[in-house]
Design an enzyme around this catalytic site. Structure first.
Site, mmCIF file in Angstrom:
data_model
loop_
_atom_site.group_PDB
_atom_site.id
_atom_site.type_symbol
_atom_site.label_atom_id
_atom_site.label_comp_id
_atom_site.label_asym_id
_atom_site.label_seq_id
_atom_site.Cartn_x
_atom_site.Cartn_y
_atom_site.Cartn_z
ATOM 1 N N GLU A 259 6.615 -0.833 10.936
ATOM 2 C CA GLU A 259 7.710 -1.002 11.909
ATOM 3 C C GLU A 259 7.497 -2.356 12.555
ATOM 4 O O GLU A 259 6.605 -2.518 13.393
ATOM 5 C CB GLU A 259 7.635 0.106 12.963
ATOM 6 C CG GLU A 259 7.843 1.501 12.423
ATOM 7 C CD GLU A 259 9.213 1.687 11.835
ATOM 8 O OE1 GLU A 259 10.182 1.162 12.410
ATOM 9 O OE2 GLU A 259 9.320 2.322 10.784
ATOM 10 N N CYS B 140 11.209 -4.148 20.903
ATOM 11 C CA CYS B 140 11.391 -4.493 19.482
ATOM 12 C C CYS B 140 12.870 -4.518 19.102
ATOM 13 O O CYS B 140 13.286 -5.325 18.283
ATOM 14 C CB CYS B 140 10.619 -3.529 18.599
ATOM 15 S SG CYS B 140 11.086 -1.809 18.826
HETATM 16 P P1 NAD Z 1 0.555 -7.400 16.454
HETATM 17 O O1 NAD Z 1 0.988 -7.362 15.037
HETATM 18 O O2 NAD Z 1 -0.118 -8.616 16.945
HETATM 19 O O3 NAD Z 1 -0.451 -6.192 16.765
HETATM 20 C C1 NAD Z 1 -0.103 -4.849 16.510
HETATM 21 C C2 NAD Z 1 -1.383 -4.032 16.337
HETATM 22 O O4 NAD Z 1 -2.046 -4.469 15.157
HETATM 23 C C3 NAD Z 1 -2.390 -4.190 17.468
HETATM 24 O O5 NAD Z 1 -3.002 -2.947 17.710
HETATM 25 C C4 NAD Z 1 -3.390 -5.172 16.896
HETATM 26 O O6 NAD Z 1 -4.677 -5.078 17.469
HETATM 27 C C5 NAD Z 1 -3.422 -4.755 15.433
HETATM 28 N N1 NAD Z 1 -3.844 -5.779 14.491
HETATM 29 C C6 NAD Z 1 -3.706 -7.134 14.597
HETATM 30 N N2 NAD Z 1 -4.198 -7.733 13.485
HETATM 31 C C7 NAD Z 1 -4.634 -6.746 12.660
HETATM 32 C C8 NAD Z 1 -5.226 -6.723 11.361
HETATM 33 N N3 NAD Z 1 -5.462 -7.849 10.689
HETATM 34 N N4 NAD Z 1 -5.523 -5.526 10.803
HETATM 35 C C9 NAD Z 1 -5.262 -4.382 11.465
HETATM 36 N N5 NAD Z 1 -4.721 -4.334 12.709
HETATM 37 C C10 NAD Z 1 -4.408 -5.497 13.304
HETATM 38 O O7 NAD Z 1 1.840 -7.040 17.305
HETATM 39 P P2 NAD Z 1 1.996 -7.031 18.887
HETATM 40 O O8 NAD Z 1 2.018 -8.425 19.382
HETATM 41 O O9 NAD Z 1 1.007 -6.066 19.473
HETATM 42 O O10 NAD Z 1 3.443 -6.352 19.049
HETATM 43 C C11 NAD Z 1 4.629 -7.068 19.131
HETATM 44 C C12 NAD Z 1 5.374 -6.992 17.827
HETATM 45 O O11 NAD Z 1 5.596 -5.640 17.462
HETATM 46 C C13 NAD Z 1 6.756 -7.620 17.909
HETATM 47 O O12 NAD Z 1 6.989 -8.381 16.764
HETATM 48 C C14 NAD Z 1 7.678 -6.412 17.953
HETATM 49 O O13 NAD Z 1 8.989 -6.671 17.493
HETATM 50 C C15 NAD Z 1 6.959 -5.450 17.079
HETATM 51 N N6 NAD Z 1 7.371 -4.075 17.345
HETATM 52 C C16 NAD Z 1 8.085 -3.403 16.396
HETATM 53 C C17 NAD Z 1 8.528 -2.094 16.655
HETATM 54 C C18 NAD Z 1 9.331 -1.309 15.647
HETATM 55 O O14 NAD Z 1 9.454 -0.106 15.835
HETATM 56 N N7 NAD Z 1 9.842 -1.912 14.603
HETATM 57 C C19 NAD Z 1 8.215 -1.505 17.880
HETATM 58 C C20 NAD Z 1 7.486 -2.233 18.812
HETATM 59 C C21 NAD Z 1 7.056 -3.510 18.534
#
Ligand code: NAD
Length: 518
Positions: A247, A281
């Site tokens: 997502e 999001c």
């Molecule tokens: P992010 O991708 O930086 O982090 C998300 C999660 O992934 C965190 O828990 C982080 O610690 C973990 N993570 C980071 N690198 C990783 C790796 N290499 N391996 C495994 N885990 C890892 O995202 P964010 O900044 O926390 O969130 C914002 C983003 O999320 C925005 O782009 C937003 O649009 C999106 N989002 C999407 C939805 C949806 O339902 N489509 C909902 C909410 C947020």
């Protein structure tokens, strides 16, 4: 959402992160990150606990959800406080986005899962149905890793967790390092509900912890986060041949047609763009309004946006941004737009009266598709409005993006709204509302294009945490297959005659589509 600073630790000592409030910049705590060995141990414990959990009837599992709901109702003020302290969001947003939605999810899956997961008997068409019966059963996958972001830190952690648990899996949840305390609430809640040990583990950690979770051998990853991380997760899952749902981010368009109720559309635009300080999001990231109503619509948006209040406490409307980088992205997008000719009608700068990470709700016009603010996810309180000739141009520009998460269309004519919605290439569309499909479990939710893979929520989402296993039973105890050999040309000739009858004659074609009783 908390500002995160890694602390220096000597080799061999667990890494630590210091967290500060984005609203006040004051420290709010430190977390110790698990070692790789501890991540492996958590997966092993989850694997050990899973069979007994899966052996419980779905209705028994549901009882834990009902207990968790009761606890949440009792302790909601405490939960809201944790959420607000860590995120700097207004109380209303903690209530609506996180608490309300979590209560609804707990109740929904407690009540509906037994139906969604009930073994099914299916009728089989044609001659195969003469000799076979088909059953479909929904088997848990094992251990599910849930990796969640900071922007809806409680709901985006608990919602996939509830679904994975109800499907009979154990869960290891890794919330964002920016919102560990909100993620931990999910563990606290289920602990208070008496969930058996090992069935749910919350690992507080950062990107490396998430990567270690992938390495440690889970059976599915349910990921919510950015496109960049989503790609890494997809690659890691591909290497291990495990399923994932991704997502991801978006650049959600809003289309305002000439017959829209302009006051409501303006209200919807402001709510869609500035809720959660734009860090939503499915937030409205760009607007296309048809020429005929563009001036009046923009005037009403500006009027509403300029009344929004920002503060670090008490009653206010627009909260803080997660960490300095997120604020810098907002600044970069606005600066790029202004340099290319955009006009700032409201905001356009950090809030100079507040100490924390606040960017003023901002409305831009004179925007074009060569600006970052119209092409890349901003994830901040920035609302660019673009005038378009007509509906056709609005749809073309709405689709001119690599993303496809959500969208919204405003018109007084529902049928027309439905028509436009079906021409926008996004995961979901709302007509006369800001994007809110995630909160409706009956609606399968997921991104199109770069916005994700797979769908979550409701029947489809719940079954996504299962292996859907068809079981074919021979009505005659295997007699036909047992007598398969020897092959002969005579049998082949008979078979060819049968094929010609079945699909070469009207009666045969009719028979070949009949479905036999169960
Ligand atoms: P992010 O991708 O930086 O982090 C998300 C999660 O992934 C965190 O828990 C982080 O610690 C973990 N993570 C980071 N690198 C990783 C790796 N290499 N391996 C495994 N885990 C890892 O995202 P964010 O900044 O926390 O969130 C914002 C983003 O999320 C925005 O782009 C937003 O649009 C999106 N989002 C999407 C939805 C949806 O339902 N489509 C909902 C909410 C947020």
């Amino acid at each position: 959402m908390a500002i995160v600073t890694p602390l220096e630790t000597p080799p061999g000592v667990r890494r630590r992160l210091r967290l500060a409030s984005p609203a006040t910049l004051e420290p709010i705590g430190e977390i110790e990150l698990p070692t790789i060995e501890e991540v492996h141990a958590a997966i092993q414990a989850a694997r050990k606990a899973q069979p007994a959990w899966a052996a419980l009837p779905v209705k028994e599992r549901a009882r834990y959800m009902t207990k968790a709901l009761k606890v949440l109702l009792e302790r909601q003020d405490e939960f809201i406080q944790v959420l607000q302290r860590e995120t700097g969001k207004p109380r209303t947003e903690a209530l609506e986005m996180d608490i309300f939605a979590a209560c609804d999810a707990l109740q929904f899956y407690a009540k509906r899962s037994a139906r969604f997961l009930r073994p099914e008997r299916k009728r089989i068409h044609g001659v195969v149905g003469l000799s076979k019966q088909l059953r479909i059963v929904y088997r848990p996958l094992g251990v599910v890793g849930v990796i969640s972001p900071w922007n809806g830190p409680f709901i985006l952690s608990i919602n996939p967790t509830i679904q994975a648990l109800m499907a009979g899996n154990s869960v290891v949840l890794k919330p964002s390092s920016a919102t560990p305390y909100s993620g931990k609430l999910v563990g606290d809640l289920f602990e208070a509900a008496g969930l058996p040990q090992g069935v749910l583990t919350v690992l507080l950690g950062d990107a490396d912890t998430g990567a270690a979770l992938m390495e440690a051998g889970v059976d599915k990853i349910s990921f919510t986060g950015s496109v960049a991380t989503g790609r890494k997760i997809a690659m890691a899952c591909a290497e291990r041949l495990i399923p994932c749902t991704l997502e991801l981010g978006g650049k959600d368009p809003m289309v305002v047609l000439a017959d829209a109720d302009l006051d409501r559309a303006a209200g919807g635009a402001v709510a869609g763009a500035f809720m959660n300080a734009g860090q939503y999001c499915c937030g409205t990231e760009r607007i296309y309004v048809v020429e005929a109503v563009a001036d009046e619509f923009t005037r009403r948006v500006v009027e509403r946006a300029s009344k929004l209040r920002q503060a670090a406490g008490g009653e206010f409307d627009v909260g803080a941004m997660i960490w300095p980088r997120q604020l810098e992205i907002a600044e970069e997008h606005v600066a790029d737009a202004v340099a290319k000719g955009a006009k700032v009608l409201v905001g356009g700068r950090r809030n100079p009266t507040l100490k924390g990470l606040y960017y003023e709700p901002t409305v831009l016009t004179n925007v074009t598709h060569d600006m970052l603010v119209m092409r890349e996810e901003t994830f901040g309180p920035i609302l660019p409005i673009m005038r378009v000739r007509d509906e056709e141009e609005a749809i073309r520009l709405a689709n001119d993006t690599v993303y496809g998460l959500a969208a919204n269309v405003w018109t007084r004519n529902k049928r027309r709204g439905l028509g436009v919605a079906q021409r926008i290439n996004s995961g979901s569309v709302c007509v006369n509302d800001m994007a809110m499909t995630y909160g409706v479990p009956e609606a399968p939710f997921g991104g199109w294009k770069n916005s994700g893979i797979g769908q979550v929520n409701g029947e489809i989402g719940l079954r996504g945490y299962c292996h859907i296993q068809p079981i074919l039973i021979d009505r005659f105890g295997g007699k036909q297959t047992a007598n398969k050999y020897p092959y002969s040309f005579q049998k082949d000739a008979g078979m060819q005659k049968f094929i010609r009858f079945l699909w070469g004659t009207r009666l045969g074609r009719w028979l070949s589509m009949r479905r036999l009783p169960l």
